[in-house]
Structures are given as structure tokens and as C-alpha cells.
Design an enzyme around this catalytic site. Structure first.
Site, PDB file in Angstrom:
ATOM      1  NE  ARG A  70      24.781 -22.338 -33.835  1.00  0.00           N
ATOM      2  CZ  ARG A  70      23.918 -22.119 -34.823  1.00  0.00           C
ATOM      3  NH1 ARG A  70      22.619 -22.189 -34.585  1.00  0.00           N
ATOM      4  NH2 ARG A  70      24.315 -21.817 -36.033  1.00  0.00           N
ATOM      5  CE1 TYR A 123      40.645 -33.302 -18.554  1.00  0.00           C
ATOM      6  CE2 TYR A 123      40.010 -32.395 -20.685  1.00  0.00           C
ATOM      7  CZ  TYR A 123      39.710 -33.140 -19.555  1.00  0.00           C
ATOM      8  OH  TYR A 123      38.484 -33.722 -19.426  1.00  0.00           O
ATOM      9  CG  ASP A 195      44.137 -25.528 -20.609  1.00  0.00           C
ATOM     10  OD1 ASP A 195      43.917 -24.886 -19.564  1.00  0.00           O
ATOM     11  OD2 ASP A 195      43.483 -26.536 -20.946  1.00  0.00           O
ATOM     12  CE  LYS A 220      37.986 -29.241 -14.343  1.00  0.00           C
ATOM     13  NZ  LYS A 220      37.910 -29.167 -15.754  1.00  0.00           N
TER      14      LYS A 220
HETATM   15  C1  LIG Z   1      43.762 -28.134 -17.809  1.00  0.00           C
HETATM   16  C2  LIG Z   1      42.393 -28.503 -18.285  1.00  0.00           C
HETATM   17  N1  LIG Z   1      41.959 -28.020 -19.455  1.00  0.00           N
HETATM   18  C3  LIG Z   1      40.745 -28.338 -19.939  1.00  0.00           C
HETATM   19  C4  LIG Z   1      39.902 -29.161 -19.244  1.00  0.00           C
HETATM   20  C5  LIG Z   1      38.563 -29.510 -19.829  1.00  0.00           C
HETATM   21  O1  LIG Z   1      37.586 -28.742 -19.214  1.00  0.00           O
HETATM   22  P1  LIG Z   1      36.016 -29.096 -19.249  1.00  0.00           P
HETATM   23  O2  LIG Z   1      35.820 -30.283 -18.370  1.00  0.00           O
HETATM   24  O3  LIG Z   1      35.381 -27.837 -18.759  1.00  0.00           O
HETATM   25  O4  LIG Z   1      35.679 -29.403 -20.659  1.00  0.00           O
HETATM   26  C6  LIG Z   1      40.305 -29.677 -18.019  1.00  0.00           C
HETATM   27  C7  LIG Z   1      39.417 -30.579 -17.261  1.00  0.00           C
HETATM   28  O5  LIG Z   1      39.800 -31.181 -16.277  1.00  0.00           O
HETATM   29  C8  LIG Z   1      41.589 -29.338 -17.523  1.00  0.00           C
HETATM   30  O6  LIG Z   1      42.044 -29.812 -16.346  1.00  0.00           O
END
Ligand SMILES: Cc1ncc(COP(=O)(O)O)c(C=O)c1O
Length: 410
Positions: A70, A123, A195, A220
């Protein structure tokens, strides 16, 4: 054995693509295996004198021997080194999901009484976490359109500790001037987290523009095959070490070794995949602009994108995400869901297969964004009543075009 960086030495002149294949590579000393081993062991034998370790008070858990998965794991650590190299950073922490990376980061740098400035569009999970969960913990949150720098400056307070945004933002592909927001964050002594899931390190290097931490949903484009969840936060070693202590040890956000191995495999083809995806995305966006059913196309690479100049400054390629609007979006969505044969009508993005879904503006406002006034007008300038979010995959571009064409045409 220490789990600190033990990277295979590369010449200083090695290019980004070479680093993306090589960084973190550890040739197995017992077998000479070059591909990473999946290290499934939860615990590792300690050498005499290693003693018992408590996470509490250790500056950087990555300096300790592997002792419990972990905290750190050899396969996950190879992925972290690869991710750090991709972003030109000192270190990275891999997490179970992109959301775990976002939550782990925010919960490391924010406590009751602190203030967060967050992009009013990003997101959905990040919006809901910051606007619904963090306030319950006594953290004040101001959502702001990060493309309006005056609004960002006005939102900052003496207790602002973090500014969090995306570029391009999910789902409307608005661009944030990372260098300008980073100057505002640093004047205020706040940490800027970007992000960069939509851009990928192939398109944008937020750290080189002044961001403190880059976050990715590895689920992604970085893994790229739609078969594993993962996340990462990448940046200066001291910042990453703090998040590792909290997110890994106390929040349990750790990535599994099997997932890390799959993502390492995905990264091996990140550059060629993104080259193909971006080239196809440019062709599809250009085609959609001429389609009689399409009213507007949002793609940072098109000169019609309202921030195309900024995108061209900040992105070396324009990514695999396209937004488009049609006449009667609900009817168009029904046709796409029924008729598409190559593109899938589905949520998510950044896979080898192209995916498209309608994000109805009224539904998005009711479920997530809750924008009004100028902020809603700003959103509608990109999405109007609804935006189709199209994630380009690795199919032949002409096949994607033909499939969209036959499904869009009434
Ligand atoms: C820009 C962005 N950040 C974070 C996430 C969250 O990712 P996860 O589904 O791997 O938790 C997403 C999911 O679509 C996303 O599009």
C-alpha cells in the site's frame, strides 16, 4: 534494496519518446528480464537492521525499502518513474483512479479553514467533490471560469491554498492559460494543480509552464486501451512525498501492480498512438465543420476555436477530444446510438476505439455544474443546449468520418 530512483541511465540528449519507453526501466538482476515484472507480493523481506517503519514522520516513503504494497511496490514504482519522465518531473505517485489522484492531492493540501479556487467546469467528479464534499470538511470553495484571469485574481483570498483546473477542460474544451494562472497562484502562495488528462504529456507539459502538480486519469489516453483504471499526480519530489504519505498510506488510494503493469505497457505506445489520434482528430474536426447537420465544432486545433492562439502556444498537438453541436441534439443522439458501427456511443474517452456521447446542457447543469449568469453563458458559448463529446481512437480516419456521416444524416 531501496525503491528510490534507480533509472537506467539515458544520455542527456535522449528525446521525449525515448524517455517515455525507457525511464524507470530496471533490468531484473536475477534473470536479466527487460520487460517489467509484475511484483505481486504484498510484503517484502526486510534486511537485518531495517527495523519496523511507521509512515508517520517519514519524509518520503519512497526512500524506504519496499515493505508493504500500500506504501510502495516495485512495479508501481517503475510506472511512477516513467510518468515523472513523461512530464519532466522529479517524482510521481500512481493511484487507483484519476479521482483518487485528485482527492488525494486536495485532501493533502487543504484543511478546515482553507480556501480552494477551482475551475467551474471540469471533470464532473472533481466538480462534485470540490463543491459538495470539501465544504462539509470546512474547506471554502470558489468555482471560477479559469479562462477569465481577472475572475481568478478576484477569487483568490489570503487563505487560498490550492488552485485546481484542467486544460482543455472536460467537456467543453475551453483552454486555460497555465503560465498566467500559475503566476497568480504563486503570488498568492497557492499550489497550482492541472488535470492534464485531455492534453496528455504529448501535447502539454504543465510543469514547464509553472504548474506545481500535474494530475492524470491514466484510465484515458495514457493507458489508452479502456481496460484499466488508474491515476497519477506528478511534480516536485517534496510535494509528491506529502501526497504519497496521505493518499497512499491513510486514504488507501494505491494502484495495484497488475494495473501498473498494464499502464506501463500502454505508455510504450503513447507517442505513436497520440500522433495517429491527433492527426485523425484534426481530419474529423475539419470534416464535421462542413457537415450540414453540425452547427459548431470545438477543437483546439481549428482556427474557429475561440482560444486557438492560446492552444497553439500551449499545445504541441491538439489532442484527441472534439466537441460538436448538431441541430436537434436529442434526435441526433438517438441516431448515433442506433446507427454507429465503428464509433461507440458511450461515456469515457482516450481509448483505442472512438467514443461519442451527448452531454445535454440542462442535464449537466442539474446534475453537476449548476452554473448561472455569466458562467452559464460562458458554458453555452461552447455547448449551447448540448455538446457531443467525441474521443478519437485508432481506427482509420476515413472510417470514422464515414461512420459519423451516415449516422448524423437524417
Ligand atoms: C479530466 C478527467 N480527470 C479525471 C477523471 C477521473 O478519472 P478516473 O475515472 O480514472 O477516476 C476523468 C474521467 O473521465 C477525466 O475526464
Amino acid at each position: 534494496m531501496s525503491n528510490a530512483f534507480t533509472t537506467h541511465p539515458l544520455p542527456a540528449t535522449a528525446g521525449a519518446e525515448t524517455r517515455s519507453l525507457d525511464a524507470g526501466l530496471i533490468i531484473d538482476p536475477s534473470t536479466g528480464a527487460i520487460a517489467p515484472n509484475v511484483s505481486m507480493s504484498v510484503n517484502n523481506a526486510l534486511a537485518p537492521g531495517d527495523g519496523a517503519f511507521s509512515a508517520d514522520g517519514v519524509a518520503d516513503l519512497a526512500d524506504l525499502p519496499y515493505l508493504y504494497a500500500r506504501w510502495t511496490n516495485p512495479t508501481v514504482r517503475q510506472l511512477e518513474q516513467r510518468l515523472a519522465a513523461l512530464e519532466g518531473a522529479e517524482d510521481a505517485l500512481a493511484t487507483a483512479t484519476g479521482m483518487a489522484a485528485i482527492a488525494g492531492t486536495l485532501l493533502t493540501f487543504l484543511k478546515a479553514g482553507d480556501h480552494l479556487v477551482v475551475s467551474d467546469v471540469c471533470y464532473a467528479g472533481a466538480v462534485e467533490l470540490t463543491q459538495r464534499v470539501l465544504p462539509d470538511l470546512g474547506i471554502a470553495v470558489t468555482p471560477v471560469n479559469m479562462a477569465r484571469l481577472d475572475a481568478v485574481a478576484a477569487a483568490i483570498r489570503p487563505n487560498t491554498r490550492v488552485i485546481h483546473c484542467e486544460s482543455p477542460v472536460n467537456p467543453i474544451l475551453r483552454i486555460v492559460d497555465i503560465a498566467a494562472v500559475s503566476a497568480l497562484a504563486h503570488q498568492a502562495g497557492a499550489v497550482l494543480t492541472i488535470d492534464s488528462t485531455f492534453a496528455t504529456p504529448v501535447a502539454t507539459r504543465p510543469l514547464s509552464l509553472g504548474a506545481d502538480l500535474v494530475i492524470h486519469s491514466l484510465t484515458k489516453f495514457i493507458n489508452g486501451h479502456g481496460d484499466v483504471l488508474g491515476g497519477a499526480v506528478i511534480g516536485r519530489r517534496a510535494l509528491v512525498a506529502k501526497i504519497r504519505g496521505r493518499a497512499g498510506v491513510y486514504l488507501g488510494a494505491t494502484l495495484s501492480a497488475q494495473s501498473a503493469w498494464l499502464i506501463l505497457r500502454g505508455i510504450d505506445t503513447l507517442y505513436p498512438r497520440m500522433r495517429t489520434i491527433c492527426e485523425s482528430a484534426g481530419a474529423v474536426a475539419t470534416f464535421l465543420e462542413t457537415h450540414p447537420e453540425v452547427e459548431q465544432v470545438v477543437y483546439p486545433g481549428l482556427v474557429s476555436h475561440p482560444q486557438h492562439e492560446l492552444a497553439a502556444r500551449q499545445m504541441t498537438v491538439f489532442g484527441g477530444m472534439i466537441g460538436f453541436r448538431t441541430r436537434d441534439p436529442k434526435a441526433a443522439a438517438a441516431r448515433l446510438a442506433e446507427r454507429l458501427r465503428i464509433v461507440h456511443y458511450a461515456f469515457s474517452l482516450g481509448h483505442q476505439r472512438s467514443l461519442v456521447v451527448l452531454l445535454d446542457t440542462a442535464e449537466m447543469m442539474a446534475s453537476t455544474f449548476r452554473l448561472s449568469g455569466e458562467a452559464l453563458e460562458d458554458y453555452r458559448a461552447f455547448a449551447s443546449d448540448g455538446l457531443f463529446r467525441l474521443s478519437i481512437g485508432l481506427e482509420t480516419a476515413a472510417d470514422i468520418l464515414a461512420d459519423l456521416d451516415q449516422a448524423l444524416t437524417p
